[in-house]
Design an enzyme around this catalytic site. Sequence first.
Site, PDB file in Angstrom:
ATOM      1  N   GLY A   1      -3.739  -6.375 -10.053  1.00 56.68           N
ATOM      2  CA  GLY A   1      -4.336  -7.475  -9.309  1.00 56.68           C
ATOM      3  C   GLY A   1      -5.023  -7.030  -8.033  1.00 56.68           C
ATOM      4  N   GLY A   2      -5.501  -5.783  -7.994  1.00 55.38           N
ATOM      5  CA  GLY A   2      -6.194  -5.263  -6.811  1.00 55.38           C
ATOM      6  C   GLY A   2      -5.313  -4.457  -5.883  1.00 55.38           C
ATOM      7  CG  LEU A   3      -0.529  -3.415  -4.793  1.00 54.25           C
ATOM      8  CD1 LEU A   3      -0.550  -4.106  -3.439  1.00 54.25           C
ATOM      9  CD2 LEU A   3       0.843  -3.580  -5.454  1.00 54.25           C
TER      10      LEU A   3
ATOM     11  CG  LEU B   1      -7.654  -1.509 -10.645  1.00 55.28           C
ATOM     12  CD1 LEU B   1      -8.977  -1.830  -9.980  1.00 55.28           C
ATOM     13  CD2 LEU B   1      -7.276  -0.049 -10.414  1.00 55.28           C
TER      14      LEU B   1
ATOM     15  CE  LYS C   1      -8.522  -6.236  -3.190  1.00 56.09           C
ATOM     16  NZ  LYS C   1      -9.495  -7.209  -3.737  1.00 56.09           N
TER      17      LYS C   1
ATOM     18  CE1 TYR D   1      -7.207 -15.297 -19.412  1.00 55.37           C
ATOM     19  CE2 TYR D   1      -9.174 -14.114 -20.091  1.00 55.37           C
ATOM     20  CZ  TYR D   1      -7.808 -14.154 -19.900  1.00 55.37           C
ATOM     21  OH  TYR D   1      -7.048 -13.052 -20.199  1.00 55.37           O
TER      22      TYR D   1
ATOM     23  CB  SER E   1      -3.630  -6.821 -14.363  1.00 58.28           C
ATOM     24  OG  SER E   1      -3.699  -7.017 -12.972  1.00 58.28           O
TER      25      SER E   1
END
Length: 306
Positions: free
Chosen positions: A216-218, A214, A222, A61, A212
């Site tokens: 990656g935010g999907l 979510l 939003k 990272y 992950s």
Amino acid sequence: MEYRQLGRCGLRISRLTLGTMGFGGSGVFTSVAEIDLDGARRQIDMAIDAGVNLIDTADIYSLGASEEIVGKALAGRRDRVLLATKARMPMGPGPNDAGLSRHHLIESCEASLRRLQTDHIDLYQVHEWDGQTPLEETLGALEHLLASGKVRYVGCSNFAGWHVMKALGVADRAGLPRFVSQQIYLSLQERSAESEIVPSAIDQGLGLLVWSPLAGGLLSGKYRRGQAPPPGARHTSAWDEPPVYDESASTTRWRCWSRSPRPGTCRRRQVALAWLLGRPGITSVIVGARTEEQLADNLAACDARA
């Protein structure tokens, strides 16, 4: 906060784990987040206050920057949390700067200890399968690290079901350390891990840490059908983890599923996290966030009901 036993070992970890892939945020990791030391301290404060006792990072990272920030942010309070990190990915241009060889694993562990400013790593994980290094060599290196006290438990990440079973078979046959856990990708967007990886982990007594959650935010709420993603959204960048093969189908499935909770009871991201927390075999869900507001929402998932 509820604490769950990590597989068959005696370690108990919180249902939520703080993920730190966005700490540092250099190079390709800029797409995830760019969280500096002050921001990391605040996120760690929030996590500890919520009862989180495990922080997860990896040497890759931001090429070590995440570990360095975690180490500095935990100065004076290292004993309040458990630390997990990972090794396998390339950390330099040399032929031995990657993989799960004895050479690379031991050198990587020493480097992680320096960056984290600690004398031991609570959970040391091999980050991905290495088809070129014999498992006996990899597990032997992990045995050495365990015997030296530099590592207390060992796990794997992103292994297929047969990878795990082969590793456990070699460990049992040769009297080498068994993995106590595996990190996997599982979410409402992608549930293929439930067909083989999750059942084999339950059968063999491995704890499962989900990264992950979510997508990656999907699944954060939003992304809306027919609307442009918000500026800076991860799925608009070159970042492709986790892979989303059919975003339209995923969005439709999520819209249908998310109608089930009572309106106004919790945010969409909390529903997605709560669903994972209730799945069989899942020990802890790794949550990270770009902002403190997002992290607060994620930490509140322990009180949500899916």
